[in-house]
Design an enzyme around this catalytic site. Structure first.
Site, PDB file in Angstrom:
ATOM      1  N   ASN A 135     -31.855  25.759  20.611  1.00 29.99           N
ATOM      2  CA  ASN A 135     -31.525  24.902  19.479  1.00 29.99           C
ATOM      3  C   ASN A 135     -30.174  24.205  19.577  1.00 29.99           C
ATOM      4  O   ASN A 135     -30.064  22.998  19.412  1.00 29.99           O
ATOM      5  CB  ASN A 135     -31.492  25.795  18.244  1.00 29.99           C
ATOM      6  CG  ASN A 135     -32.450  25.304  17.227  1.00 29.99           C
ATOM      7  OD1 ASN A 135     -32.577  24.103  17.061  1.00 29.99           O
ATOM      8  ND2 ASN A 135     -33.130  26.201  16.579  1.00 29.99           N
ATOM      9  N   GLY A 136     -29.130  25.008  19.866  1.00 22.96           N
ATOM     10  CA  GLY A 136     -27.774  24.466  19.960  1.00 22.96           C
ATOM     11  C   GLY A 136     -27.685  23.442  21.079  1.00 22.96           C
ATOM     12  O   GLY A 136     -27.051  22.384  20.934  1.00 22.96           O
ATOM     13  N   THR A 137     -28.353  23.758  22.196  1.00 24.90           N
ATOM     14  CA  THR A 137     -28.303  22.859  23.354  1.00 24.90           C
ATOM     15  C   THR A 137     -28.993  21.527  23.053  1.00 24.90           C
ATOM     16  O   THR A 137     -28.542  20.471  23.512  1.00 24.90           O
ATOM     17  CB  THR A 137     -28.950  23.551  24.576  1.00 24.90           C
ATOM     18  OG1 THR A 137     -28.181  24.711  24.873  1.00 24.90           O
ATOM     19  CG2 THR A 137     -28.988  22.647  25.782  1.00 24.90           C
ATOM     20  N   THR A 181     -36.185  29.159  24.792  1.00 31.28           N
ATOM     21  CA  THR A 181     -35.514  30.199  24.001  1.00 31.28           C
ATOM     22  C   THR A 181     -36.516  31.288  23.647  1.00 31.28           C
ATOM     23  O   THR A 181     -37.695  30.997  23.420  1.00 31.28           O
ATOM     24  CB  THR A 181     -34.909  29.661  22.684  1.00 31.28           C
ATOM     25  OG1 THR A 181     -34.546  30.774  21.858  1.00 31.28           O
ATOM     26  CG2 THR A 181     -35.848  28.791  21.882  1.00 31.28           C
ATOM     27  N   ILE A 182     -36.024  32.515  23.601  1.00 26.72           N
ATOM     28  CA  ILE A 182     -36.896  33.603  23.149  1.00 26.72           C
ATOM     29  C   ILE A 182     -37.110  33.517  21.631  1.00 26.72           C
ATOM     30  O   ILE A 182     -37.972  34.193  21.098  1.00 26.72           O
ATOM     31  CB  ILE A 182     -36.335  34.995  23.524  1.00 26.72           C
ATOM     32  CG1 ILE A 182     -35.018  35.281  22.791  1.00 26.72           C
ATOM     33  CG2 ILE A 182     -36.174  35.127  25.023  1.00 26.72           C
ATOM     34  CD1 ILE A 182     -34.593  36.746  22.835  1.00 26.72           C
ATOM     35  N   ASP A 183     -36.298  32.690  20.947  1.00 25.19           N
ATOM     36  CA  ASP A 183     -36.368  32.640  19.482  1.00 25.19           C
ATOM     37  C   ASP A 183     -37.529  31.779  18.962  1.00 25.19           C
ATOM     38  O   ASP A 183     -37.929  31.894  17.806  1.00 25.19           O
ATOM     39  CB  ASP A 183     -35.056  32.084  18.890  1.00 25.19           C
ATOM     40  CG  ASP A 183     -33.837  32.880  19.328  1.00 25.19           C
ATOM     41  OD1 ASP A 183     -34.006  34.020  19.795  1.00 25.19           O
ATOM     42  OD2 ASP A 183     -32.708  32.347  19.219  1.00 25.19           O
ATOM     43  N   GLY A 239     -33.844  36.989  17.836  1.00 24.72           N
ATOM     44  CA  GLY A 239     -34.504  35.841  17.207  1.00 24.72           C
ATOM     45  C   GLY A 239     -33.590  35.052  16.299  1.00 24.72           C
ATOM     46  O   GLY A 239     -34.001  34.090  15.653  1.00 24.72           O
ATOM     47  N   GLN A 294     -34.716  42.042  26.034  1.00 27.78           N
ATOM     48  CA  GLN A 294     -35.790  41.109  25.668  1.00 27.78           C
ATOM     49  C   GLN A 294     -35.690  39.772  26.406  1.00 27.78           C
ATOM     50  O   GLN A 294     -36.639  39.011  26.465  1.00 27.78           O
ATOM     51  CB  GLN A 294     -35.766  40.847  24.142  1.00 27.78           C
ATOM     52  CG  GLN A 294     -36.135  42.066  23.326  1.00 27.78           C
ATOM     53  CD  GLN A 294     -35.681  41.948  21.874  1.00 27.78           C
ATOM     54  OE1 GLN A 294     -36.461  41.595  21.013  1.00 27.78           O
ATOM     55  NE2 GLN A 294     -34.420  42.236  21.605  1.00 27.78           N
TER      56      GLN A 294
HETATM   57  O1  F6P Z   1     -30.818  32.497  21.079  1.00 26.34           O
HETATM   58  C1  F6P Z   1     -31.193  33.529  21.925  1.00 26.34           C
HETATM   59  C2  F6P Z   1     -30.537  34.823  21.535  1.00 26.34           C
HETATM   60  O2  F6P Z   1     -30.983  35.838  22.412  1.00 26.34           O
HETATM   61  C3  F6P Z   1     -30.749  35.251  20.086  1.00 26.34           C
HETATM   62  O3  F6P Z   1     -32.007  35.815  19.874  1.00 26.34           O
HETATM   63  C4  F6P Z   1     -29.595  36.191  19.890  1.00 26.34           C
HETATM   64  O4  F6P Z   1     -29.223  36.259  18.539  1.00 26.34           O
HETATM   65  C5  F6P Z   1     -28.501  35.558  20.710  1.00 26.34           C
HETATM   66  O5  F6P Z   1     -29.138  34.727  21.661  1.00 26.34           O
HETATM   67  C6  F6P Z   1     -27.612  36.530  21.449  1.00 26.34           C
HETATM   68  O6  F6P Z   1     -26.582  35.793  22.024  1.00 26.34           O
HETATM   69  P1  F6P Z   1     -25.631  36.316  23.187  1.00 26.34           P
HETATM   70  O7  F6P Z   1     -26.451  36.399  24.441  1.00 26.34           O
HETATM   71  O8  F6P Z   1     -24.583  35.279  23.272  1.00 26.34           O
HETATM   72  O9  F6P Z   1     -25.162  37.661  22.770  1.00 26.34           O
END
Ligand code: F6P
Length: 361
Positions: free
Chosen positions: A116-118, A138-140, A183, A287
């Site tokens: 999303n951010g990207t 994204t896994i989300d 997520g 995950q």
């Molecule tokens: O956006 C993917 C994600 O894995 C989210 O599910 C999770 O909240 C976040 O990234 C974790 O981020 P980081 O890898 O920076 O700890």
């Protein structure tokens, strides 16, 4: 002599399964169809574009990576000022440096693979004059305009497997177990994993929970002779009380809650209220790790080849997507415009309710 086609590849944000399959799909397709193509893999996401740190990629770089987890290019999270800037830790605008690398390499286009951010920051690159094509990863599964994203299904497989395994130990010890899935603020991963592995209660950010209802669902199970309960909890799950708070108030409440995550807070409340031993399992970044499942390998390959075709047709400013089983592309503007949360009337939520799952509401 015909001018070279020059393409930069970027994987940005949190990694996920299928990134290498997508890189392979783009590279192999372009090398197959386009004479005189040059591919530049930027290291560590936007950082490589800022610093001009890249790898000149050749045919062999795209072989043997289909099933590999992570990203061969590395990734990083950028600091993003909503709708305005991508900045470094001191708040300096990184766009001039990125434009400089883009211009110096005489790139025709950048393919940016991200969440999303990207998508939002890729739109800023486009607004600054760069040709950009994006892929949704994204896994989300929370990217607007696509039915699914690569990485999602692999994460569902892992989270489901965790819940499957928890069942036997929960049953042996007559315990309540909370399994917390990633997520961010969307419940897709938790919902799918929860349904796939028969969770009794599913808590997602889109449906705020009432602790009384959770306790009620556990007690009901006990009355029916079920000595254990499994709760699939999204990391972004919120109580009805917290749901009405402003973002700032919620952040403050989180800081004072005295538990590292929502699951630990819930576990303590549930144990007090039901008297039943309650445990928490958090698979976390597990995950996002390991090889992509076959579904994601296929999807990422399709997305990669579609991105290559957009480059050949010089159709820029677009995100590749899947809609109703068809690979399509939508404008980056549309993709970056909002987040795809779970609609509360989604048919999957209805199916889960039909088989007796409680959403704590
Ligand atoms: O956006 C993917 C994600 O894995 C989210 O599910 C999770 O909240 C976040 O990234 C974790 O981020 P980081 O890898 O920076 O700890």
């Amino acid at each position: 002599m015909k001018r070279k086609t020059r393409v930069g590849l970027i994987t940005s944000g949190g990694d996920c399964q299928g990134l290498n399959a997508a890189i392979r799909g783009i590279g192999k397709t372009l090398l197959h169809y386009v004479d005189n193509v040059e591919l530049f893999g930027m290291y560590d996401g936007y950082r490589g574009l800022v610093d001009g740190d890249y790898k000149f990629m050749e045919d062999g770089d795209f072989s043997g990576i289909l099933t590999e987890g992570g990203t061969i290019l590395g990734t990083s999270r950028q600091r993003y000022v909503p709708g305005k800037m991508i900045v470094d830790d001191d708040g300096n605008d990184l766009m001039p440096a990125m434009l400089d690398t883009y211009t110096r390499l005489n790139l025709d286009c950048l393919v940016v693979m991200g969440g999303n951010g990207t998508q939002k920051s890729a739109k800023l690159l486009m607004d600054a004059g760069m040709n950009v094509i994006t892929l949704p990863k994204t896994i989300d599964n929370d990217i607007w305009g696509t039915d699914t994203t690569f990485g999602f299904q692999s994460a569902v497989d892992i989270a489901s497997n965790v819940i499957d395994y928890i069942h036997s130990t929960a049953s042996s010890h007559s315990r309540v177990f909370l399994v917390e899935a990633m997520g961010r603020d969307a419940g897709w991963l938790t919902l799918h994993a929860g349904i796939a592995s028969g969770a009794d209660i599913i808590l997602i950010p889109e449906i705020p929970y009432d602790i009384d209802k959770i306790v009620e669902a556990i007690e009901q199970r006990k009355k029916r002779g079920r000595n254990f309960s499994i709760i699939a909890v999204a990391e972004g799950a919120v109580s009805t009380t917290d749901a009405v708070l402003t973002e700032e108030e919620r952040r403050a409440a989180k800081e004072t809650m005295g538990h590292s995550t929502i699951s630990y807070q819930l576990a303590s409340q549930i144990e007090k209220r039901t008297g039943q031993e309650t445990r928490v399992t958090i698979p976390g970044h597990y995950q996002r790790g390991g090889p992509p499942c076959p579904y994601d390998r296929v999807l990422a390959t399709q997305f990669g080849t579609a991105a290559a075709k957009l480059i050949m047709e010089r159709q820029y400013g677009r995100m590749v997507a899947v809609q109703n089983g068809q690979i399509v592309s939508i404008t980056l503007e549309d993709a970056a415009s909002r987040t795809k949360f779970l609609p509360v009337d989604h048919p999957l939520i209805t199916s889960a309710r039909d088989v007796g799952v409680s959403f704590g509401d």
